[in-house]
Design an enzyme around this catalytic site. Sequence first.
Site, PDB file in Angstrom:
ATOM      1  NE  ARG B  58      -2.211  -2.239   2.549  1.00 32.15           N
ATOM      2  CZ  ARG B  58      -2.486  -3.456   2.086  1.00 32.15           C
ATOM      3  NH1 ARG B  58      -3.513  -3.645   1.310  1.00 32.15           N
ATOM      4  NH2 ARG B  58      -1.735  -4.477   2.405  1.00 32.15           N
ATOM      5  CB  THR B  59       3.554   2.521   2.196  1.00 32.67           C
ATOM      6  OG1 THR B  59       2.811   2.215   3.370  1.00 32.67           O
ATOM      7  CG2 THR B  59       4.274   3.847   2.383  1.00 32.67           C
ATOM      8  CE  LYS B  86      27.239  -3.745  -6.495  1.00 32.21           C
ATOM      9  NZ  LYS B  86      27.479  -2.645  -7.452  1.00 32.21           N
ATOM     10  NE  ARG B 107       7.010   0.424   5.116  1.00 30.38           N
ATOM     11  CZ  ARG B 107       5.755  -0.013   5.067  1.00 30.38           C
ATOM     12  NH1 ARG B 107       5.509  -1.276   4.780  1.00 30.38           N
ATOM     13  NH2 ARG B 107       4.746   0.799   5.309  1.00 30.38           N
ATOM     14  CG  HIS B 135       3.392   4.181   8.542  1.00 30.96           C
ATOM     15  ND1 HIS B 135       3.676   4.948   7.445  1.00 30.96           N
ATOM     16  CD2 HIS B 135       2.906   3.005   8.059  1.00 30.96           C
ATOM     17  CE1 HIS B 135       3.378   4.276   6.352  1.00 30.96           C
ATOM     18  NE2 HIS B 135       2.913   3.101   6.693  1.00 30.96           N
TER      19      HIS B 135
END
Lengths: 310, 310, 310
Positions: B58-59, B86, B107, B135
């Site tokens: 969703r985000t 890496k 995120r 959030h």
Amino acid sequence: MQNVKSLITTRSITIDKLKKYIKMANFFYDSSKINNNRYLQKYPGHILGLVFYEPSTRTMASFHAAMSRLGGTSIVIQPETSSVKKGETLEDTIRTMGIYTDAIVLRHFDKNSSELAASVTDKAVINGGDGNGEHPTQALLDIYTIYRELGKRVFTETIKVLFVGDLKNSRTIHSLIYLLELFPNIQYIFLSPEKLQMPDEIKLELKNPSRVCTSYCSGIIEEADVIYMTRIQKERFNSNFEYYEVLKDNFVLDETNMSRAKPKVIVMHPLPRGDEISKEVDKDSRAVYFKQMEYGVYMRMAILDDILSK
Amino acid sequence: MQNVKSLITTRSITIDKLKKYIKMANFFYDSSKINNNRYLQKYPGHILGLVFYEPSTRTMASFHAAMSRLGGTSIVIQPETSSVKKGETLEDTIRTMGIYTDAIVLRHFDKNSSELAASVTDKAVINGGDGNGEHPTQALLDIYTIYRELGKRVFTETIKVLFVGDLKNSRTIHSLIYLLELFPNIQYIFLSPEKLQMPDEIKLELKNPSRVCTSYCSGIIEEADVIYMTRIQKERFNSNFEYYEVLKDNFVLDETNMSRAKPKVIVMHPLPRGDEISKEVDKDSRAVYFKQMEYGVYMRMAILDDILSK
Amino acid sequence: MQNVKSLITTRSITIDKLKKYIKMANFFYDSSKINNNRYLQKYPGHILGLVFYEPSTRTMASFHAAMSRLGGTSIVIQPETSSVKKGETLEDTIRTMGIYTDAIVLRHFDKNSSELAASVTDKAVINGGDGNGEHPTQALLDIYTIYRELGKRVFTETIKVLFVGDLKNSRTIHSLIYLLELFPNIQYIFLSPEKLQMPDEIKLELKNPSRVCTSYCSGIIEEADVIYMTRIQKERFNSNFEYYEVLKDNFVLDETNMSRAKPKVIVMHPLPRGDEISKEVDKDSRAVYFKQMEYGVYMRMAILDDILSK
């Protein structure tokens, strides 16, 4: 609440609908080639959801390309990097993407997953391959390829189609046969290993009786107007040895076979391919499996246009 | 050098700022619905970086959709396919994306990762979920949903909000509570398993004393104006058995519970959901968790517009 | 059938071509900065294929950003989620993407993979790093950085370039050296662990004899006009201990080293970096490795423009 424009199976496509798809694909093809007006920006700001639970190069990239040429953008959702990983159901993922996008292409390993998906959103769902069920957009681009390469005679004359490979599990071939049956007179030859034969329930639906071979049968290469090859997955055999034995005896298309084929035969393959076509065949102008991909972009533009237009 | 437009925590949002966000979200909502001018191409050529160290549907997809509707494009960076593999530090990855893009959504599994990110780039960083921290954009879309569904009375009347689930680790709820406190009179009921209770430090900051239940308390469903459900992660329990015991006793919202709720209650959920809401509740018009996603696109357009505008 | 516009190696770039690239990169730079006309939409509807068999942040994201600023879109193909997983050959994947896109950037672990790719499609292939072969677009953005920071004197004066790190396997440095040789007088100092030295066949091609050090040599920091650092991969050593010993003795660039360098030296790094540059150096205005990334977007716009223009 399935959107009337969802495309789940080729069984629901009529001859008129097929002709409409071909007409639109021709329009996009010509816009690209003749008018040099390659990039139509018909749907700016529109969003296509590409929800792919299984890997794909062609279906995903060609829908992405088709949407870009129409002026829209695509959002890709894959299990590893989405809430699918947190156990979200297919239904909730589709409901979500139905809210964010204007149409959804779904590839999923379960038969009937697209039908389920279409039942939980009011946006059009396009079946991009559901397990061993169907793959209607591949079938539409295949039929468009046959039409482009063989011409209008497909609507009037007898066409012999030789299908080779895994005819039991090929969702592409199953979807294609439903479309071919819209033509007046298709004669089928099915060549496959014994355990990968075309299911009886499909054969029984055909207008003409089909010829079935489980190893090479005389005359089938010589007679075919269309040779449609598919990949045989090694995993379906007990050993590499068994797989190569099957391939070697019957199913590798090479220059020798091609020398016996009609001068105007076309060789098709949905790709990716394994070892069932020799690389030397690539240079034969009758091998149209790369052109098939190009026709695919225009057909997928037609499919999207059908959905996004009022 | 944190950009003043970075959005790291809802603690820094004032009531005036909140009203501005709501106003802009309304504008984008109305442009879509009323004027049928769905696709505003306000920021052509602008680029949003979606840097996601954790999975998201969703985000990620709704920011992507919001940016597309504003006319811009998104670049997705995920650990498996980037230089994170890496060993590149978060700081260097953010510095890089800060150079290529106009704003970044991050995120990340570490609390305070967004604050760290915002300190190394002069582009705006949007916290898309930082561990069990905050959030804020989910909280903004939640508050926008409450505003849309309950109306302007949220600015004057008492609203009872029942939070259910994992109140200890839900970054979404923590961020939302800071915003709810901007309203004059929110009364909270916290229902959660004993080991997943709302942290004391948050409860101590609230204007009103909260009611706390670790199993079902009488009257809480009946009184609530908002029922906000969250997912309880199975992994937090010693066994599936323990998880289902907890769920069964107290926390599954079903038709029976809903029959006792107010006629105008709204049921929210940030999704993805587990088993804490019965599927039958989906059909109840008071269940707004799918509408919540749609409001989310407009709120995220508002958030991006706030950042990208001069 | 390699497209004449493919960019496989810097060996084929002439001084005139290099000047043309720089001129176009300057144009895109100036359009962004001076005219405030940041987002040129020169190629709407055009599609770039980003085919990445190895992880990448900068090469992938900056090509994506460059294409977006030119008005086009990008389609990302990665092995895990494409038909590569079903065993499709590189050639067939490139043929496919050549049909869907207008140009392809390929990163692949095999040397000469880009040359192979360019031989099977009529679209331009851009080498985005092929094993320990070349990385021409990184080299072009490096040379553009040197030009921007040192000015036009690079075309007339002697420039001393100190290369530090894994000079054996760095495809970036190999590609860059071919470009530096287009300038009239570059003097090279190569500082690397014994087993990671610059290959003799490259040293033998240089106009000037190079100075070679396998541990710190006196004066090299003081003399350099350009210090070009590269990452040493831990995996190339038998133990972490051996790796850190090598780093500690010779190859960590810190404030102390920088205090002995020229006031106008520039420090470059293709990134991602490991421990070979102290974070304190980031604040030194002579460290241009972040500016290097920004120049990279404009140079990659120039490279794409060269390919997409008639």
